[in-house]
Enzyme design. Structure first.
Site, PDB file in Angstrom:
ATOM      1  N   CYS A 133       0.819  -1.213   0.000  1.00  0.00           N
ATOM      2  CA  CYS A 133       0.000   0.000   0.000  1.00  0.00           C
ATOM      3  C   CYS A 133       0.858   1.271   0.000  1.00  0.00           C
ATOM      4  O   CYS A 133       0.631   2.201  -0.778  1.00  0.00           O
ATOM      5  CB  CYS A 133      -0.960  -0.001   1.181  1.00  0.00           C
ATOM      6  N   HIS A 249      -2.735   6.267   4.804  1.00  0.00           N
ATOM      7  CA  HIS A 249      -1.291   6.368   5.024  1.00  0.00           C
ATOM      8  C   HIS A 249      -0.787   7.729   4.528  1.00  0.00           C
ATOM      9  O   HIS A 249      -1.280   8.257   3.530  1.00  0.00           O
ATOM     10  CB  HIS A 249      -0.552   5.269   4.248  1.00  0.00           C
TER      11      HIS A 249
HETATM   12  C1  2RA Z   1       0.662  -2.152   6.739  1.00  0.00           C
HETATM   13  N1  2RA Z   1       1.573  -2.004   4.488  1.00  0.00           N
HETATM   14  O1  2RA Z   1       0.360  -0.956   6.627  1.00  0.00           O
HETATM   15  C2  2RA Z   1       1.247  -2.927   5.573  1.00  0.00           C
HETATM   16  C3  2RA Z   1       0.317  -4.020   5.111  1.00  0.00           C
HETATM   17  N2  2RA Z   1      -0.944  -3.529   4.708  1.00  0.00           N
HETATM   18  O2  2RA Z   1       0.489  -2.799   7.780  1.00  0.00           O
END
Ligand code: 2RA
Length: 354
Positions: A133, A249
């Site tokens: 991601c 994120h």
């Molecule tokens: C996380 N990128 O953010 C890793 C797996 N989705 O935990």
């Protein structure tokens, strides 16, 4: 097209069903949700309020891969490793969200906005890997900048939400937040989905650490962009941090080019990119929400959740060859389900598609 969603009851699997319901992939005839035996028979269409006709959940052990054209896996690397090749051998195209095959030379690692050419021919093993991601949003912000210069180095710090840890991650954030607000001991280090408790905290480690002290997440951020952007010599330094954010994120990205660059040229290149929103251009007159993206607001809008958001594009006062930018995206949508289904849509338009 008959499509299976493996891991349908997880956060990414549900996102896949919701996006399929929106008509993201044209020509879908059947949707087969697949999950562990305990979920067999569940009506996820009704549970998620979908208009799309979704078959009752099928237990993985009962799933017949010969009945589908595509299978999107979001059930973790062990399941992908065990079942992906079997499903591909039955003739279905496997799009895998796990890390199982990403760095295999004979498996394309694809972000349709960045390297669609990777799907010009049918994947040799019938498997396409969906990047991590935090990688997807990073390369979607880096790729347009290649129009203003040659990228030499990237330094990225990622601030990753609880939903990256799945349903258990979301539960841990909720439980530890509620616990602290109810008077739990802030010094309690009881381990949970992320190791230490996440509420009102930052955890500078995502995934296991290598002998050299880098986490698996940092290793993904370093290796995957090189493959996707076909820049094997790209220098990438990463720090991945788990933050007490529900979803979305964020990344602070420092990009060094081989020649001098200007922020205004970078913003122009970013504005020209598909499905990317640029903030702070011109300098914002309004609220902070106009000046830079924030995960809480990006993830609260169905349309915004499908975009990569870039703000605070600015120069490095000590290096005319470098720029900073702040990149935010919904890790369940842009960072997983949307990219996986955009891969499906891209493949379905290819001459080699069955
Ligand atoms: C996380 N990128 O953010 C890793 C797996 N989705 O935990």
């Amino acid at each position: 097209m008959n499509i299976a969603v493996i891991g349908a009851t997880g956060v990414v699997g549900r996102e896949c069903l919701t996006l399929l319901d929106s008509g993201l992939v044209p020509g879908v005839d059947r949707v087969v949700p697949v999950a562990s035996g305990g979920s067999a028979g569940r009506d996820l269409g009704a549970e998620l309020g979908l208009n799309l006709k979704v078959e009752p959940v099928v237990a993985l052990e009962e799933f017949d891969p010969s009945t589908v054209d595509v299978a999107v896996f979001s059930a973790g690397a062990p399941i992908s490793t065990a079942y992906g090749p079997i499903v591909a051998a039955a003739g279905a195209l496997v799009v895998d969200n796990s890390s199982a095959f990403r760095m295999d030379d004979d498996v394309p690692l694809v972000v349709p906005q960045v390297n669609p050419q990777a799907l010009a021919t049918r994947p040799a093993r019938g498997i396409v890997a969906n990047p991590n991601c935090s990688t997807i949003q990073l390369v979607r912000a880096l790729h347009p900048l290649r129009d203003i210069g040659e990228i030499d180095r990237v330094i990225v710090s990622s601030y990753q939400s609880a939903s990256g840890g799945g349903l258990r991650g979301l539960e841990q954030l909720a439980d530890t937040t509620r616990g602290l607000l109810d008077g739990a001991d802030p010094a309690d280090t009881t381990a949970g989905r992320f190791g230490p408790p996440l509420a009102f905290n930052l955890i500078p480690e995502i995934g296991l650490r290598d002998d050299d002290g880098h986490s698996h997440e940092e290793r993904k951020l370093r290796r995957e962009p090189r493959k996707i952007m076909d820049l094997p010599g790209l220098r990438v330094a990463a720090t991945a941090v788990r933050v007490a954010v529900i979803n979305g994120h964020s990344e602070a990205v420092h990009v060094t080019f081989t020649a001098p660059v200007r922020p205004e040229d970078a913003r122009g290149a970013l504005r020209a990119a598909p499905d990317l929103r640029v903030y702070g251009d011109p300098e914002p007159a309004g609220s902070p929400a106009d000046a830079y993206p924030m995960p809480r607001f990006v993830c609260s809008s169905p349309t915004e959740r499908r975009l990569v958001h870039v703000g605070r594009v600015r120069s490095d006062p000590d290096d005319p060859h470098a720029l900073w930018m702040w990149v935010v995206a919904d890790n369940l949508t842009v960072g997983a389900a949307l990219n996986a289904l955009q891969i499906v849509a891209l493949a379905a338009g290819m001459p080699w598609w069955r």
